[in-house]
Design a protein around this motif. Structure first.
Motif, PDB file in Angstrom:
ATOM      1  N   UNK A 118      34.297 -79.048  -3.604  1.00 18.13           N
ATOM      2  CA  UNK A 118      35.646 -79.596  -3.448  1.00 18.13           C
ATOM      3  C   UNK A 118      35.761 -80.498  -2.219  1.00 18.13           C
ATOM      4  N   UNK A 119      36.577 -81.539  -2.344  1.00 21.46           N
ATOM      5  CA  UNK A 119      36.926 -82.404  -1.235  1.00 21.46           C
ATOM      6  C   UNK A 119      38.364 -82.101  -0.835  1.00 21.46           C
ATOM      7  N   UNK A 120      38.587 -81.841   0.448  1.00 24.95           N
ATOM      8  CA  UNK A 120      39.913 -81.454   0.880  1.00 24.95           C
ATOM      9  C   UNK A 120      40.422 -82.239   2.069  1.00 24.95           C
ATOM     10  N   UNK A 121      41.599 -81.846   2.532  1.00 22.96           N
ATOM     11  CA  UNK A 121      42.249 -82.467   3.687  1.00 22.96           C
ATOM     12  C   UNK A 121      42.613 -81.372   4.683  1.00 22.96           C
ATOM     13  N   UNK A 122      42.216 -81.545   5.930  1.00 28.05           N
ATOM     14  CA  UNK A 122      42.498 -80.550   6.967  1.00 28.05           C
ATOM     15  C   UNK A 122      43.983 -80.578   7.318  1.00 28.05           C
ATOM     16  N   UNK A 123      44.598 -79.381   7.342  1.00 22.30           N
ATOM     17  CA  UNK A 123      46.019 -79.286   7.690  1.00 22.30           C
ATOM     18  C   UNK A 123      46.270 -78.362   8.886  1.00 22.30           C
ATOM     19  N   UNK A 124      45.212 -77.741   9.410  1.00 19.29           N
ATOM     20  CA  UNK A 124      45.380 -76.867  10.569  1.00 19.29           C
ATOM     21  C   UNK A 124      44.064 -76.313  11.055  1.00 19.29           C
ATOM     22  N   UNK A 125      43.975 -76.071  12.368  1.00 22.73           N
ATOM     23  CA  UNK A 125      42.753 -75.535  12.978  1.00 22.73           C
ATOM     24  C   UNK A 125      43.139 -74.495  14.040  1.00 22.73           C
ATOM     25  N   UNK A 126      42.452 -73.367  14.061  1.00 26.26           N
ATOM     26  CA  UNK A 126      42.713 -72.347  15.076  1.00 26.26           C
ATOM     27  C   UNK A 126      41.964 -72.677  16.366  1.00 26.26           C
ATOM     28  N   UNK A 127      42.340 -72.024  17.469  1.00 27.27           N
ATOM     29  CA  UNK A 127      41.488 -72.098  18.664  1.00 27.27           C
ATOM     30  C   UNK A 127      40.153 -71.400  18.377  1.00 27.27           C
ATOM     31  N   UNK A 128      39.250 -71.420  19.348  1.00 26.68           N
ATOM     32  CA  UNK A 128      37.989 -70.683  19.217  1.00 26.68           C
ATOM     33  C   UNK A 128      38.302 -69.192  19.206  1.00 26.68           C
ATOM     34  N   UNK A 129      37.798 -68.486  18.199  1.00 25.61           N
ATOM     35  CA  UNK A 129      38.057 -67.048  18.073  1.00 25.61           C
ATOM     36  C   UNK A 129      36.734 -66.296  17.976  1.00 25.61           C
ATOM     37  N   UNK A 130      36.736 -65.039  18.455  1.00 24.23           N
ATOM     38  CA  UNK A 130      35.524 -64.220  18.394  1.00 24.23           C
ATOM     39  C   UNK A 130      35.446 -63.495  17.061  1.00 24.23           C
ATOM     40  N   UNK A 131      34.238 -63.091  16.686  1.00 22.31           N
ATOM     41  CA  UNK A 131      34.020 -62.432  15.411  1.00 22.31           C
ATOM     42  C   UNK A 131      33.813 -60.923  15.567  1.00 22.31           C
ATOM     43  N   UNK A 132      32.899 -60.530  16.409  1.00 24.25           N
ATOM     44  CA  UNK A 132      32.607 -59.111  16.621  1.00 24.25           C
ATOM     45  C   UNK A 132      32.263 -58.925  18.095  1.00 24.25           C
ATOM     46  N   UNK A 133      33.276 -58.958  18.986  1.00 24.72           N
ATOM     47  CA  UNK A 133      33.037 -59.029  20.429  1.00 24.72           C
ATOM     48  C   UNK A 133      32.334 -57.817  21.027  1.00 24.72           C
TER      49      UNK A 133
END
Length: 218
Positions: A118-133
């Motif tokens: 699929x080709x999409x359009x970005x509508x939002x991005x989070x800050x850098x987040x941790x996965x399993x700290x």
């Protein structure tokens, strides 16, 4: 606090030393020596990726992609693939590591195209987040993408998988998303990524309409 208790030391924790215990092509295991808030020196075992790019503190991206089509309910684009660490299949958002010089937005669109077609359009991005700290320093940014399913290239999308990649695309309606996941869990031996299920719980809350409480007239 009683008079017999010693006051707690409140200092800023800091890393003292990081020693590599084992290293492979993709990850390494480190012995991390650090000082805690009470001033005690402690040891932690830490897993780190070997692939983080120099220009960012983000290892990779996860993509929450919504497929929007005329006369269809909006669907969440999911991927199912065998994950050796789990020994079974996992239901996940499309995701991948960032290439050198890439932004999170560019990486998300690239990975979405490769894994799902699929080709999409970005509508939002989070800050850098941790996965399993508690285990690793691995980080991610979640990128929200809208897909126009009426566009020709998105009607019959073609995956662009690399050698050794086997990814099944699964579309689940956004409305009733958690219920559909629960039904899938009953049918198959599959593990759901925590990010996926947390998103599903949030959507269930968003769609939930509590019954109106009758107002008693005086």
């Amino acid at each position: 606090m009683s008079h017999s208790e010693e006051p707690k030391v409140n200092i800023t924790p800091r890393i003292v030393e990081e020693e590599t215990m084992a290293s492979g092509k993709w990850v390494k295991l480190e012995k991390t020596t650090y000082v805690d808030s009470a001033g005690n020196t402690r040891i932690w075992e830490t897993v780190k990726r070997m692939t983080r790019q120099s220009h960012t503190q983000t290892d990779g991206v996860g993509i929450i992609a919504l497929l929007k089509r005329t006369l269809h309910k909006d669907c969440v684009v999911m991927v199912k693939q065998f994950r050796p660490p789990l020994g079974c299949y996992a239901l996940e958002f499309p995701a991948g590591l960032m290439d050198e010089g890439e932004t999170a937005e560019a990486a998300a669109l690239r990975e979405l195209k490769e894994e799902t077609g699929y080709k999409g359009e970005v509508v939002g991005v989070t800050p850098v987040t941790c996965l399993d700290p508690g285990l690793s320093n691995c980080t991610t940014q979640i990128v929200m993408v809208n897909i126009n399913g009426d566009e020709m290239e998105n009607i019959n999308p073609t995956q662009q998988l690399g050698d050794g990649e086997f990814v099944e695309v699964i579309l689940l309606p956004l409305e009733g998303f958690q219920k559909k996941i629960d039904e899938l869990l009953k049918k198959e031996k599959i593990v759901v990524d925590s990010k996926v299920y947390i998103y599903a719980m949030g959507m269930a809350q968003a769609f939930f309409k509590p019954k109106e409480v009758p107002v008693l007239k005086q």
